[in-house]
Design a protein around this motif. Structure first.
Motif, mmCIF file in Angstrom:
data_model
loop_
_atom_site.group_PDB
_atom_site.id
_atom_site.type_symbol
_atom_site.label_atom_id
_atom_site.label_comp_id
_atom_site.label_asym_id
_atom_site.label_seq_id
_atom_site.Cartn_x
_atom_site.Cartn_y
_atom_site.Cartn_z
ATOM 1 N N ARG A 1 15.427 9.214 2.912
ATOM 2 C CA ARG A 1 14.786 10.525 3.093
ATOM 3 C C ARG A 1 14.898 10.978 4.536
ATOM 4 N N PRO B 1 13.202 13.801 0.319
ATOM 5 C CA PRO B 1 13.969 12.675 -0.222
ATOM 6 C C PRO B 1 15.412 13.116 -0.462
ATOM 7 N N ASN C 1 8.828 8.190 -1.653
ATOM 8 C CA ASN C 1 8.533 8.586 -0.269
ATOM 9 C C ASN C 1 7.651 7.534 0.401
#
Ligand SMILES: O=C(O)C(=O)C[C@H](O)C(=O)CO
Length: 281
Positions: A164, A187, A194
């Protein structure tokens, strides 16, 4: 224009065992904060962060009134960050100075601002403004931080589906504030997790708003003490509160992004206590 205020008190870890899923949602979830023509603001007792969505459509919306926070003006003793999460651009006029925000730009609003007017370029594709505001004791000038000016940091591992890019906007290395930190995380395509490793930061609370999700997708946002986790099922435009004692991480069933905002004792982003996934219960 409609402005509605709600309140969240924020529970304690000791309450978690006795909370139903509905109780958890009432305490930690702020649902559906974006509605055309409305300002939906939530006063939280979690470090007194205000979390809100403001969507001007068919006219400007004003949020300068301090009646709900006990001051003459909303920002009399506060600072704030306002991110444009919509597909259209908009303008925020603070005490007569217009600040234009393209999608993914953030306006820092300094303590002392009196009149804050928010407008969309187009009612059909409105700006969707997302607010985090926290008490402040220092004055910094109101200014736009564009997406290009933010500091991008890529982290994670595609093999673990958590690659991410975090963009820091209101952060000492990018644009100063008193105690607010604010940024946006995306992401990568195919990565669903996450905030790995999950962590707590006992000196700062955090709020997330998840956005950019399709109607049918959801993020499962995890919270709680590491030895007693729970989850909140979150749709696009829902915000969650993460008290300092709570771990946070989330997993989406489709593409999504989120804004994170923090306040507390310090602005040291790296000061966090990671928890190994194998230690979560
Ligand atoms: O994906 C991430 O990692 C994040 O965006 C983490 C948040 O910034 C955070 O939780 C900071 O404490």
């Amino acid at each position: 224009m409609t402005t509605t205020w709600t309140t969240r008190y924020g529970g304690s870890p000791a309450m978690m065992d006795s909370m139903t899923q509905e109780d958890l949602r009432e305490e930690y979830l702020i649902p559906a904060i974006f509605a055309p023509g409305e300002a939906r603001l939530c006063y939280t007792h979690v470090d007194r962060m205000i979390v809100g969505g403001i969507v001007p459509a068919g006219g400007a919306l004003q949020i300068g009134d301090g009646a709900e926070v006990g001051t003459d003006h909303l920002f009399q003793a506060r600072e704030g960050g306002i991110a444009n999460l919509g597909r259209g651009a908009g303008t925020i006029t603070v005490d007569g100075t217009a600040h234009r925000l393209d999608p993914r730009d953030i306006l820092y609003v300094g303590r002392g601002a009196r009149e804050v007017m928010l407008e969309s370029d187009s009612a059909g594709t409105p700006a969707e403004f997302y607010l985090n505001s926290v008490p402040a004791q220092v004055d910094h000038p109101t200014k736009v931080i564009t997406r290009a000016e933010s500091k991008a940091v890529t982290m994670g591992d595609p093999a673990k589906a958590n690659l991410r890019t975090l963009r820091m906007y209101i952060h000492p290395e990018v644009s100063p504030s008193c105690l607010l930190l604010m940024g946006i995380t995306d992401p990568a395509e195919g990565s669903v997790w996450n905030t790995m490793p999950p962590h707590t930061h006992e000196r700062r609370m955090e709020a997330y708003v998840y956005f950019g999700m399709s109607e049918e997708d959801r993020v499962f946002h995890f919270m709680g003490r590491p030895d007693n986790t729970r989850h909140l099922t979150v749709a696009s435009g829902d915000a969650v509160l993460s008290p300092a004692w709570s771990i946070h991480m989330g997993c989406g069933t489709g593409p999504y992004a989120f804004v994170w905002g923090m306040t507390g004792e310090n602005q040291v982003y790296q000061e966090m206590s990671p928890v190994a996934v194998r230690d979560l219960v």
